[in-house]
Design an enzyme around this catalytic site. Sequence first.
Site, PDB file in Angstrom:
ATOM      1  N   LYS A  54       5.160  30.825   4.308  1.00  0.00           N
ATOM      2  CA  LYS A  54       5.495  29.609   3.546  1.00  0.00           C
ATOM      3  C   LYS A  54       4.862  29.679   2.155  1.00  0.00           C
ATOM      4  CE  LYS A  54       6.046  26.745   7.630  1.00  0.00           C
ATOM      5  NZ  LYS A  54       5.395  25.954   8.668  1.00  0.00           N
ATOM      6  N   GLN A  98       0.272  22.239   9.689  1.00  0.00           N
ATOM      7  CA  GLN A  98       0.864  23.161  10.655  1.00  0.00           C
ATOM      8  C   GLN A  98       0.489  22.737  12.082  1.00  0.00           C
ATOM      9  OE1 GLN A  98       2.888  25.890   9.827  1.00  0.00           O
ATOM     10  NE2 GLN A  98       3.189  26.067  12.030  1.00  0.00           N
ATOM     11  N   ASP A 121       7.697  17.753   6.049  1.00  0.00           N
ATOM     12  CA  ASP A 121       8.177  18.138   7.382  1.00  0.00           C
ATOM     13  C   ASP A 121       9.047  17.036   7.993  1.00  0.00           C
ATOM     14  OD1 ASP A 121       7.778  20.642   8.441  1.00  0.00           O
ATOM     15  OD2 ASP A 121       5.715  20.260   9.091  1.00  0.00           O
TER      16      ASP A 121
END
Length: 294
Positions: A54, A98, A121
């Site tokens: 990422k 994460q 997200d």
Amino acid sequence: MSARVIDGQAIAAELRAAVGAEVQRLSRAHALTPGLAVVLVGEDPASSVYVRSKAKQTVEAGMRSFDYRLPESTGEAELLALIARLNADPAVHGILVQLPLPKQIDAQKVLGALDPAKDVDGFHPMNAGRLATGLPALVPCTPVGCIRLAKTVHASLAGLDALVIGRSNIVGKPLIQLLLAENATVTVAHSRTRDLGAACRRADLVFAAVGRPEMVRGDWIKPGATVIDVGINRVTGENGKNRLVGDVAYAEAAEVAGAITPVPRGVGPMTIACLLLNTLRAACAIAGLPEPTV
Ligand code: NDP
């Protein structure tokens, strides 16, 4: 019949290039550089690989990447303090925590502490609610990628029978909302579904997001259907080596389907590309600029 292979790798590369071009335009026209902060707690090897990837792709798209690696022993209060700092930092337009988090940390509490405007997200209840009620929202990256892949086959999804296998907050549920917004007729299957094969045989579009290697068999697929395989499962092959397979028995399904995503190089690369797109969208919204047309 042999299915057309939907090349997620190439489609994701095109999307990343389009995001990169828009980032350059923003930088020139508005002196704005989108910034993405990625927070990793602990040493999970798969998570470390994702986070590295990422960060690399964020920089390649011309954005700023802020990397926070915290030890496995990090407490909830410490993580919440970092989130509060990132929420307040004007150089940060997107924050990604994460998952999974270590067990001493309540993931829902952490996700709920994110500024919804920076929740790239799309897991904050505010964004989930906005999506469900048809309001503009930051939407989870994997389902957005799935829709984009399906639309490389079908210009419109309106009226198509879509089956979503899996109802997680991360993939299945937002995918259902996006398909409804595209006017597809949506069926949702899960672990209590009685006859999954029959549901599958009716579907023009099958989205498999289960986490069970090759569970969807070739004779479940309606001839000519489009199959989007979200699953990423590590299995040990006959030669003793590990390999990745999806939730769909690819070789069998490819004989029957009209189009199918492979694993790897299908949905996976689209997830990160859509994360970059969400960061760009967040930066524009925070700056009061129009939604990018990427
Ligand atoms: P979850 O474990 O959160 O959800 C799995 C879903 O599958 C649940 O809704 C569950 O039903 C359903 N399910 C389990 N067994 C069956 C069965 N026998 N028949 C029908 N449905 C079943 O997984 P995620 O949604 O997080 O992930 C799904 C897969 O997608 C995983 O392989 C994951 O690695 C992959 N993934 C890939 C991404 C990418 O970028 N390509 C991103 C995110 C995930 P119930 O609700 O009843 O328990």
